[in-house]
Design an enzyme around this catalytic site. Structure first.
Site, PDB file in Angstrom:
ATOM      1  N   HIS A  74       0.849  -1.205   0.000  1.00 40.27           N
ATOM      2  CA  HIS A  74       0.000   0.000   0.000  1.00 40.27           C
ATOM      3  C   HIS A  74       0.882   1.251   0.000  1.00 40.27           C
ATOM      4  O   HIS A  74       1.420   1.642   1.042  1.00 40.27           O
ATOM      5  CB  HIS A  74      -0.919   0.004   1.237  1.00 40.27           C
ATOM      6  CG  HIS A  74      -1.957   1.079   1.201  1.00 40.27           C
ATOM      7  ND1 HIS A  74      -3.287   0.823   1.453  1.00 40.27           N
ATOM      8  CD2 HIS A  74      -1.877   2.404   0.954  1.00 40.27           C
ATOM      9  CE1 HIS A  74      -3.978   1.953   1.352  1.00 40.27           C
ATOM     10  NE2 HIS A  74      -3.132   2.929   1.062  1.00 40.27           N
ATOM     11  N   HIS A 117       1.493   5.373  -1.702  1.00 35.44           N
ATOM     12  CA  HIS A 117       1.130   6.546  -2.520  1.00 35.44           C
ATOM     13  C   HIS A 117       2.423   7.165  -3.033  1.00 35.44           C
ATOM     14  O   HIS A 117       3.205   7.700  -2.252  1.00 35.44           O
ATOM     15  CB  HIS A 117       0.366   7.574  -1.677  1.00 35.44           C
ATOM     16  CG  HIS A 117      -0.916   7.028  -1.137  1.00 35.44           C
ATOM     17  ND1 HIS A 117      -2.110   7.131  -1.816  1.00 35.44           N
ATOM     18  CD2 HIS A 117      -1.190   6.336  -0.010  1.00 35.44           C
ATOM     19  CE1 HIS A 117      -3.069   6.538  -1.120  1.00 35.44           C
ATOM     20  NE2 HIS A 117      -2.537   6.045  -0.014  1.00 35.44           N
ATOM     21  N   LYS A 164      -9.100  -0.332  -6.310  1.00 31.37           N
ATOM     22  CA  LYS A 164      -9.224   0.303  -4.992  1.00 31.37           C
ATOM     23  C   LYS A 164     -10.583   0.968  -4.837  1.00 31.37           C
ATOM     24  O   LYS A 164     -11.007   1.739  -5.693  1.00 31.37           O
ATOM     25  CB  LYS A 164      -8.115   1.358  -4.844  1.00 31.37           C
ATOM     26  CG  LYS A 164      -8.148   2.145  -3.533  1.00 31.37           C
ATOM     27  CD  LYS A 164      -7.633   1.330  -2.359  1.00 31.37           C
ATOM     28  CE  LYS A 164      -7.831   2.032  -1.026  1.00 31.37           C
ATOM     29  NZ  LYS A 164      -6.766   2.963  -0.701  1.00 31.37           N
ATOM     30  N   HIS A 219     -10.666   1.070   1.274  1.00 30.63           N
ATOM     31  CA  HIS A 219     -10.514   2.080   2.329  1.00 30.63           C
ATOM     32  C   HIS A 219     -11.777   1.960   3.178  1.00 30.63           C
ATOM     33  O   HIS A 219     -12.842   2.399   2.763  1.00 30.63           O
ATOM     34  CB  HIS A 219     -10.368   3.481   1.731  1.00 30.63           C
ATOM     35  CG  HIS A 219     -10.136   4.529   2.781  1.00 30.63           C
ATOM     36  ND1 HIS A 219      -8.946   5.201   2.927  1.00 30.63           N
ATOM     37  CD2 HIS A 219     -10.934   4.986   3.774  1.00 30.63           C
ATOM     38  CE1 HIS A 219      -9.022   6.029   3.965  1.00 30.63           C
ATOM     39  NE2 HIS A 219     -10.229   5.927   4.484  1.00 30.63           N
ATOM     40  N   HIS A 241      -5.048  -0.733   5.581  1.00 30.67           N
ATOM     41  CA  HIS A 241      -4.621   0.048   6.757  1.00 30.67           C
ATOM     42  C   HIS A 241      -5.614  -0.011   7.920  1.00 30.67           C
ATOM     43  O   HIS A 241      -6.170   1.001   8.326  1.00 30.67           O
ATOM     44  CB  HIS A 241      -4.311   1.501   6.384  1.00 30.67           C
ATOM     45  CG  HIS A 241      -5.289   2.175   5.448  1.00 30.67           C
ATOM     46  ND1 HIS A 241      -6.643   2.176   5.654  1.00 30.67           N
ATOM     47  CD2 HIS A 241      -5.076   2.869   4.310  1.00 30.67           C
ATOM     48  CE1 HIS A 241      -7.224   2.840   4.674  1.00 30.67           C
ATOM     49  NE2 HIS A 241      -6.291   3.270   3.848  1.00 30.67           N
ATOM     50  N   ASP A 247       1.179   2.555   3.610  1.00 30.40           N
ATOM     51  CA  ASP A 247       0.335   3.730   3.347  1.00 30.40           C
ATOM     52  C   ASP A 247       1.168   5.010   3.374  1.00 30.40           C
ATOM     53  O   ASP A 247       0.672   6.082   3.736  1.00 30.40           O
ATOM     54  CB  ASP A 247      -0.833   3.825   4.330  1.00 30.40           C
ATOM     55  CG  ASP A 247      -1.938   4.756   3.836  1.00 30.40           C
ATOM     56  OD1 ASP A 247      -1.962   5.084   2.635  1.00 30.40           O
ATOM     57  OD2 ASP A 247      -2.768   5.171   4.665  1.00 30.40           O
TER      58      ASP A 247
HETATM   59  O1  DOR Z   1      -3.649   9.441   5.372  1.00 29.97           O
HETATM   60  C1  DOR Z   1      -3.948   9.150   4.234  1.00 29.97           C
HETATM   61  N1  DOR Z   1      -3.335   9.703   3.163  1.00 29.97           N
HETATM   62  N2  DOR Z   1      -4.930   8.277   4.039  1.00 29.97           N
HETATM   63  C2  DOR Z   1      -5.418   8.015   2.829  1.00 29.97           C
HETATM   64  O2  DOR Z   1      -6.335   7.245   2.748  1.00 29.97           O
HETATM   65  C3  DOR Z   1      -4.888   8.703   1.628  1.00 29.97           C
HETATM   66  C4  DOR Z   1      -3.536   9.204   1.847  1.00 29.97           C
HETATM   67  C5  DOR Z   1      -3.122  10.219   0.808  1.00 29.97           C
HETATM   68  O3  DOR Z   1      -3.241   9.913  -0.379  1.00 29.97           O
HETATM   69  O4  DOR Z   1      -2.659  11.301   1.181  1.00 29.97           O
HETATM   70 ZN    ZN Z   2      -3.544   4.908   1.333  1.00 30.80          ZN
END
Ligand code: DOR
Ligand code: ZN
Length: 348
Positions: A15, A17, A101, A138, A176, A249
Site C-alpha cells: 500500500h 502513494h 481500490k 478504504h 490500513h 500507506d
Molecule cells: O492518510 C492518508 N493519506 N490516508 C489516505 O487514505 C490517503 C492518503 C493520501 O493519499 O494522502
Molecule cells: Zn492509502
C-alpha cells in the site's frame, strides 16, 4: 544474546502513494530501495481509472525508479460509480491492473471521484470476483453523523459484512486497519479476506497526535485510535497469521500542506519503513514472524511468487533526517529527527 542482524526474503509494500511529477521523483526511490514490489494507489488528482492511464503512470514510476531496475510497481484501478467491468477485466488480463481500490466518495485525499454507493458497482465487483481480482478497501464510512473515531467499525457493519455476504468469493484486502474490531473481523473471515497494517498504526495512538500540542505530521486517515486498538494491531501483525501483511500507506504531502489550518492526511513513512517494522516485531518478541508479515503473506494472498533477493537489517542506531526533498516539495518524514535501533544494509 540480543539479535544483531536479521536476513529476510526481500519484502513488498502492499500500500503506497507515490504521487506524480516532481513529488514522484522525489519519493519513489525510498520505496524502491527497500521493496521488491509495491501496490501503487491510484488516487492522483486525476484518478487512475483506465488501463491506458495505469500503463502511462507505471512508465512514469519506472522512470523515477531507474536506480532500482528490479523494482516492480503493481498498478491499481480507482473505482468510480461509472467504471465498467470491461475496463477492469481487460486491464487485469493484460497484466496492468493487479487490483482495484475502493474509496468511499470523500473519505480521504483525492477521493471525490470515489464510490457514492457500493451497490452501484456490484456488476464490477461481480466481474472481479469471477476473475479473482482483489478489491482493496478504504474501510471508513463518510457520513457526517458518524464520529471519525468510529468510522472504521461502522464500515464493517454497514458495508463490509453485507458485501462479503453478497460476494463470498471476492478477494478483499481491508487496507490500513486501525481497530481491534477490524483485526478481529479479518481473523473471523475466510481466507479471501486479509488486511494491511501500517507501521505508524503499530507505533502511535491518538494521544501521540493530540497531547502536548497537535502534531500534523501524525495525522492520517484512518486516524490513529485509542491505545487498546494499537495493542490489538500489534498482536495481529506479529502473530504469524497469514491474514496480515505489510502496507505502509506512505503518503507524502509538502510540509506547507500538512502544517496548515486545514492540513492534509498522510504520513511519509517510506524512508525507514522496514527499520520501524523491525523495531515493533523486536519489541513484541516476534522477530521470527517479521518475514511472514513483510515478505510472504502478501505474495501468498495475491498469488504471486515471493522475491528471490534477500535483505539484511542490522542492529545499529541511525538518526532520521528532519526533512526530505527540496524547496516547495520538502516533506517531513515519520519520526523526523528521532533515532532508530535498526538499519537496512544498502546492498546485499
Ligand atoms: O492518510 C492518508 N493519506 N490516508 C489516505 O487514505 C490517503 C492518503 C493520501 O493519499 O494522502
Ligand atoms: Zn492509502
Amino acid at each position: 544474546m540480543a539479535t544483531e542482524s536479521i536476513t529476510l526474503t526481500q519484502p513488498d509494500d502492499w500500500h503506497v502513494h507515490l504521487r506524480d511529477g516532481e513529488m514522484l521523483h522525489q519519493v519513489a526511490g525510498y520505496t524502491a530501495r527497500q521493496f521488491g514490489r509495491a501496490i501503487i494507489m491510484p488516487n492522483l488528482p486525476t484518478p487512475v481509472t483506465t488501463v491506458a492511464m495505469a500503463s502511462a503512470y507505471r512508465q512514469r514510476i519506472l522512470a523515477a525508479t531507474q536506480a532500482y531496475p528490479e523494482f516492480k510497481p503493481l498498478m491499481t484501478a480507482y473505482l468510480t460509480d461509472t467504471i465498467g467491468p470491461q475496463e477492469l477485466i481487460s486491464g487485469h488480463q493484460q497484466g496492468v491492473f493487479t487490483a482495484a481500490k475502493l474509496y468511499p466518495a470523500n473519505a480521504t485525499t483525492n477521493s471525490s471521484f470515489g464510490v457514492s454507493d457500493i451497490k452501484k458497482i456490484y456488476p464490477v465487483l461481480e466481474a472481479m470476483q469471477k476473475i479473482g481480482m482483489p478489491l482493496l478497501v478504504h474501510g471508513e464510512v463518510v457520513s457526517n453523523e458518524i464520529d471519525i473515531f468510529d468510522r472504521e467499525a461502522v464500515f464493517i457493519d454497514e458495508i463490509m459484512q453485507p458485501l462479503l455476504r453478497d460476494l463470498p468469493e471476492l478477494k478483499v484486502v481491508f487496507e490500513h486497519i486501525t481497530t481491534q474490531d477490524a483485526a478481529d473481523f479479518v481473523v473471523s473471515q475466510s481466507a479471501n479476506i486479509a488486511a494491511t497494517i501500517t507501521v505508524h498504526h503499530l507505533q502511535i495512538n491518538r494521544n501521540h497526535m493530540l497531547v502536548g500540542g497537535i502534531k500534523p505530521h501524525l495525522y492520517c486517515l484512518p486516524v490513529a485510535k485509542r491505545e487498546i486498538h494499537r495493542l490489538a494491531l500489534r498482536k495481529a501483525a506479529t502473530s504469524g497469521s497469514q491474514k496480515f501483511f505489510l502496507g505502509t500507506d506512505t503518503a507524502p504531502h509538502a510540509i506547507g500542506d500538512k502544517e496548515s489550518a486545514c492540513g492534509c492526511a498522510g504520513i511519509f513513512s517510506a524512508p525507514h519503513a522496514l527499520e520501524n517494522y523491525a523495531q515493533v516485531f523486536e519489541e513484541e518478541g516476534a522477530l521470527e514472524n517479521l518475514e511472514a508479515f513483510a515478505s510472504l503473506n502478501g505474495p501468498a494472498f495475491y498469488g504471486l511468487p515471493v522475491n528471490q533477493k534477500k535483505i539484511t537489517l542490522v542492529k545499529e542506531n541511525q538518526q532520521i533526517p528532519s526533512t526530505f526533498g527540496q524547496q516547495a516539495l520538502l516533506v517531513s518524514p515519520y519520526k523526523a529527527g528521532e533515532t532508530l535501533a535498526w538499519r537496512l544494509l544498502s546492498e546485499q
